[in-house]
Design an enzyme around this catalytic site. Sequence first.
Site, PDB file in Angstrom:
ATOM      1  N   ASN A   5       0.831  -1.202   0.000  1.00 55.57           N
ATOM      2  CA  ASN A   5       0.000   0.000   0.000  1.00 55.57           C
ATOM      3  C   ASN A   5       0.868   1.256   0.000  1.00 55.57           C
ATOM      4  OD1 ASN A   5      -2.561  -1.248   0.082  1.00 55.57           O
ATOM      5  ND2 ASN A   5      -2.320  -1.676   2.258  1.00 55.57           N
ATOM      6  N   CYS A  34      -5.939  -7.426  -2.995  1.00 54.28           N
ATOM      7  CA  CYS A  34      -6.418  -6.944  -1.708  1.00 54.28           C
ATOM      8  C   CYS A  34      -7.536  -7.859  -1.227  1.00 54.28           C
ATOM      9  CB  CYS A  34      -6.927  -5.506  -1.839  1.00 54.28           C
ATOM     10  SG  CYS A  34      -7.567  -4.814  -0.305  1.00 54.28           S
ATOM     11  N   HIS A  35      -7.589  -8.104   0.092  1.00 54.05           N
ATOM     12  CA  HIS A  35      -8.559  -9.060   0.626  1.00 54.05           C
ATOM     13  C   HIS A  35      -9.840  -8.410   1.143  1.00 54.05           C
ATOM     14  CE1 HIS A  35      -5.646  -8.527   4.224  1.00 54.05           C
ATOM     15  NE2 HIS A  35      -6.545  -7.564   4.245  1.00 54.05           N
ATOM     16  N   HIS A  70      -9.613  -0.213  -1.540  1.00 55.79           N
ATOM     17  CA  HIS A  70     -10.052   0.202  -0.206  1.00 55.79           C
ATOM     18  C   HIS A  70     -11.262   1.123  -0.245  1.00 55.79           C
ATOM     19  CE1 HIS A  70      -5.829  -0.798   1.586  1.00 55.79           C
ATOM     20  NE2 HIS A  70      -6.609  -1.867   1.489  1.00 55.79           N
TER      21      HIS A  70
END
Length: 458
Positions: A153, A175-176, A213
Amino acid sequence: MVFMKKVKIAYLGGGSRGWAWYLMSDLAMEKSFTPEVYLYDIDKEAAKANEIIGNRIPEDCPDANPVTYKAAETIEEALTDADFVVISILPGTFTEMGSDVHTPEKYGIYQSVGDTTGPGGIIRALRTLPMMEYFALKIKECCPRAWVINYTNPMTLSIGMLYRTFPEIKAFGCCHEVFFTRDLLGEAAKEILGIEEEITRDDIRVNVMGINHFTWLDKANYKGIDLFPVYRKFCEKYVKTGTFKEEKYDYLKAFSNGNCIKMDLFLRYGTIAAAGDRHLAEFCPGNWYLKDLETVAEWKFALTPIQYRIDGLKDRLAKSKRLVNREEKFELVPSGEEGVLQMKALLGLEDLVTNVNLPNVGQIPNLPLGAVVETNAAFTCDSVLPVVAGSMPDGPLGLTMPHVTNQQLILDAVQNRDLETAFMAFAKDPLVRIGLSDTRKLFNEMIENTKEYLEDYK
């Protein structure tokens, strides 16, 4: 049956005491191919420790895939002829990250993570993106056909810089956060519909759109059942109390999150916000969820302090020492990530559809072409094709677009090593809701605190 082609993985940041061990576990449990992993890290002792730990896994876990690990002396040794490159680095130290997160608090600006957007995310980007530029040039030199998997990130900006530096690079970001939202949708389906059978995230089909995000879902179903009405009932039930099970909200728990922000955004916009509350809060106007500590408590999520990360690193360093000294056995713990599954698909062993970050080539028509966006993508043999997600709805689009334009400004600032352009982006961020004079003071102080990594900037 083990895949016979020799597969080389270069791991940049291979001295990691977190992500690296998860990758080792996933590779040890995947029997379809057996790679050689070259660990490169500026902390060579850390990479050497992981070499020892990784090569001992078959001793501790006899059924494990016998992957071999080597600590590379140079980045060129790691990258040359690599099939895959994994990037997972900490840009700077926790001292600089501490400034990113906590210096803005002097001005009443609170951040729950501080690694993607907001003042902390922007200053972190100034350190991170020159490293990505360097990596891209080395990949172009040593393994231009390799697939590059980034976990670092700020994700969107990191992928953006890789492509700006080497446009032909084959890179994507993982990304999870969407995975966790699919888990939550499964919980909602079980509770609201009274389903007794187990529901995994793979049972939940979603259409993903947005930026890392700050992702959104405009479709979600379980075995053909539209989950939007189900999720609405779930949100109406839990938006005030949070989805905590046995524990109650505790702001001192570093990752505490009741999903209240996620549910509030759905009830506002009718589109499912698909990231954790700690990330979502930072993309919204600063007086919504991060106005002050009382507001944070009202929305039942945590501000993750740097001391928590420092303490966690101490624990992991101690564990690394025990593993190297054979005082503790390595345990295989699935990461829940899909990096190894993505490698498997790219090797042609099976197909996969999952969400990743890629430049926009039209998969989200109402976001700028070339901007890095997050959507589903189809993974097949040596191919990653973004799935057309369609246009973002007006509400989420209005919140997202200012960040997209600001990200382009930050990329320009780093490419030109121009701090004044970076200040323009800093001052425009929705969390920076202070006067221009104080904004300049804050920016200058944060730059001073990370100046060791900014020697090339004007």
